[in-house]
Design an enzyme around this catalytic site. Structure first.
Site, short mmCIF file in Angstrom:
data_model
loop_
_atom_site.label_atom_id
_atom_site.label_comp_id
_atom_site.label_asym_id
_atom_site.label_seq_id
_atom_site.Cartn_x
_atom_site.Cartn_y
_atom_site.Cartn_z
N ASN A 229 49.05 -46.23 -42.52
CA ASN A 229 50.48 -46.05 -42.26
C ASN A 229 50.93 -44.70 -42.81
O ASN A 229 50.12 -43.94 -43.35
CB ASN A 229 51.27 -47.21 -42.87
CG ASN A 229 50.97 -47.35 -44.34
OD1 ASN A 229 51.22 -46.45 -45.13
ND2 ASN A 229 50.39 -48.48 -44.73
N ASP A 298 49.34 -55.21 -43.99
CA ASP A 298 49.49 -56.66 -43.97
C ASP A 298 48.30 -57.32 -43.28
O ASP A 298 47.99 -58.48 -43.52
CB ASP A 298 50.78 -57.06 -43.24
CG ASP A 298 52.00 -56.62 -44.03
OD1 ASP A 298 51.98 -56.76 -45.26
OD2 ASP A 298 52.97 -56.12 -43.42
N LYS A 308 29.29 -47.08 -35.95
CA LYS A 308 30.39 -46.54 -35.15
C LYS A 308 30.48 -47.31 -33.82
O LYS A 308 29.46 -47.49 -33.14
CB LYS A 308 30.14 -45.05 -34.89
CG LYS A 308 31.30 -44.38 -34.24
CD LYS A 308 31.00 -42.91 -33.99
CE LYS A 308 32.04 -42.35 -33.06
NZ LYS A 308 31.60 -41.13 -32.39
N PHE A 344 59.15 -53.52 -53.24
CA PHE A 344 59.89 -52.64 -52.33
C PHE A 344 60.01 -53.33 -50.99
O PHE A 344 59.14 -54.12 -50.61
CB PHE A 344 59.14 -51.30 -52.14
CG PHE A 344 59.45 -50.29 -53.21
CD1 PHE A 344 58.99 -50.46 -54.51
CD2 PHE A 344 60.21 -49.17 -52.93
CE1 PHE A 344 59.28 -49.55 -55.51
CE2 PHE A 344 60.52 -48.23 -53.91
CZ PHE A 344 60.05 -48.43 -55.21
N LYS A 358 62.70 -61.67 -49.33
CA LYS A 358 61.44 -61.27 -49.97
C LYS A 358 61.46 -61.60 -51.46
O LYS A 358 60.50 -62.09 -52.04
CB LYS A 358 61.25 -59.74 -49.82
CG LYS A 358 60.07 -59.41 -48.95
CD LYS A 358 60.08 -57.99 -48.47
CE LYS A 358 59.94 -57.98 -46.96
NZ LYS A 358 59.83 -56.69 -46.36
N LYS A 362 58.69 -64.20 -52.74
CA LYS A 362 57.60 -63.70 -53.57
C LYS A 362 57.86 -63.90 -55.07
O LYS A 362 56.99 -63.63 -55.88
CB LYS A 362 57.36 -62.21 -53.28
CG LYS A 362 56.94 -61.92 -51.85
CD LYS A 362 56.30 -60.55 -51.70
CE LYS A 362 56.10 -60.18 -50.25
NZ LYS A 362 55.24 -58.99 -50.09
#
Ligand code: CTP
Length: 442
Positions: A229, A298, A308, A344, A358, A362
């Site tokens: 990301n 995730d 490969k 975060f 969240k 959590k």
């Protein structure tokens, strides 16, 4: 940068070949590199390779008649601005720690006043062995800097910590040592003696050990490709630097980052979500605060290919992904008494709503929520716009359904936001939990 002289010590491990890349990168950065090898290192890489690339004699044994300098360990050691050992075996670490000088490299260590940086690589059991860890602590106390090995699959096919840190990161850290004035770098001071006091900016976090995850993770598809990301690591590193300046002991578990880690902060590299989970769980018992700022994938490929993957004429390809373990949730579940857990939430819509759920799901004490689509917020910027949700002061239960306090902040630098987050941690730390207050009154 001026032409710094680096003594590159190579010792006998599978990762010895990576020292060639370290040498090339140092040369590219304008450094003059001289190489010394232990006898066992020459079993892995021929001295000729280094000789051809440095155009200098590679010293293995200073008593060797072919050695052009009869007192090489003195001349070599006194000319260098940095002694960098890549890779370092448990054996060389043990010799350095105990002042044993039975070969050229160990004699050079004793005869040098230059800063020393060691990048170890070894089997996980050897790395975790009490004797090795004791020797490392001893060398750290003597001012030697370490570029810690990372977790991953090792040459012996076991998985654990012991893999040589990424060569680019080793070089970056070596160059960071040299960016001090040459008179100091080549002089009598070793890096830790030059380091600014940890409490330069205040001491309100003294006594806290803050563990922070930073950057993005990379999930291998095959040896060439990965899923990742846009995380740069800027926010997490800003929190690490701010916590360091306020007197905390800081450990960063960093994935892939676009920026350099702050100075004087311990960095453990862990590239995949699984490696990051393992590294965090290992460090957790020492921590009093956990901050999950990493953009952890995730989902990861369910069956990464060892070879490969070829196109084989296909127009479509289906990649099966499996859920990764949630580091933040597992930390919250396994928290030690009084640990503060911060997460975060990077969202694109209903930012505070998602952040609130969240927090509850959590079991978090604080959530830093931001809309990554807002101008001035998001990945790879130096600023951020956030709302901090914090467990109501007086509520003893992290993630409880008590309505959290919402602190909406304007656009500010990531460093300023880092200080705001730390302010909230301190407020929670100093708050008297409702339950404790009740029992105190009864
Ligand atoms: N996190 C983690 N381990 C994971 C996934 C996320 O530690 N495997 C942490 C991040 O560091 C961050 C927080 O969890 O502090 C983000 O929460 P999460 O619910 O995973 O956010 P998203 O990935 O955005 O989730 P969703 O797509 O469900 O909104």
């Amino acid at each position: 940068m001026g032409k710094y002289k680096i003594g590159l010590g190579v010792t006998g491990g599978i990762a010895a070949y990576k020292a060639i890349e370290v040498m090339r990168l140092l040369q590219k950065a304008g450094c003059d590199v001289s190489v010394a090898m232990t006898r066992h290192a020459t079993e892995f890489v021929r001295p000729l390779t280094f000789r051809a690339l440095t155009d200098k004699h590679v010293i293995v044994d200073d008593y060797d008649p072919a050695n052009p300098d009869p007192i090489a360990h003195i001349n070599f050691s006194q000319e260098i601005d940095l002694l960098l050992i890549v890779p370092a075996t448990a054996n060389i670490i043990a010799k350095f720690a105990n002042g044993i000088a039975d070969d050229f490299l160990s004699s050079t260590y004793l005869a040098s006043t230059a800063p020393v940086m060691i990048a170890p690589a070894m089997n996980v059991t050897m790395w975790e062995q009490a004797a090795t860890q004791r020797n490392i602590e001893r060398l750290k106390a003597d001012g030697v800097r370490f570029v810690e090995p990372v977790a991953g699959e090792l040459a012996c096919k076991t998985v654990g910590t012991g893999k040589l840190e990424d060569v680019e990161n080793i070089v970056r850290q070596a160059l960071a040592v040299l960016s001090v004035p040459p008179a100091v770098a080549g002089g009598v001071l070793r890096p830790s003696e030059k380091a600014p006091p940890a409490t330069a900016g205040g001491t309100d976090l003294a006594g806290e050990h803050i563990l922070i995850t930073v950057g993005g993770t990379r999930e291998a598809i095959d040896p060439v490709r990965f899923i990742s990301n846009h995380s740069s690591g800027k926010m997490g590193f800003a929190v690490a630097a701010a916590a360091r300046d306020r007197g905390a002991k800081v450990t960063v578990v960093a994935g892939a980052t676009l920026v350099e880690p702050p100075e004087n902060v311990r960095v453990v590299r862990a590239i995949s979500a699984e490696e990051m989970h393992a590294a965090v769980m290992k460090e957790l018992p020492e921590a009093t605060v956990f901050i999950g700022s990493a953009a952890v994938a995730d989902y990861a490929p369910a069956n990464a290919s060892g070879a490969k993957i070829k196109k084989d004429g296909r127009d479509f390809m289906i990649l099966e992904l499996k859920k990764t373990r949630d580091i933040l949730a597992d930390v919250a579940k396994n928290r030690t008494a009084n640990m503060i857990v911060v997460g975060f939430a990077a969202e694109t819509n209903d930012v505070v709503g998602y952040a609130r759920s969240k927090m509850e799901k959590k079991g978090l004490d604080i959530v830093v929520a931001n809309d990554i689509t807002a101008k001035g917020a998001g990945f790879n910027t130096d600023t951020n716009i956030a709302t901090i949700l914090t467990r109501a002061v007086g509520s003893a239960n992290a993630g409880s359904s008590d309505i959290p306090v919402e602190i909406e902040l304007p656009l500010m630098s990531k460093r300023e936001l880092a200080d705001k987050i730390l302010d909230e941690i301190i407020k929670l730390r100093n708050a008297v939990p409702v339950n404790a207050a009740k029992s105190g009154n009864s």
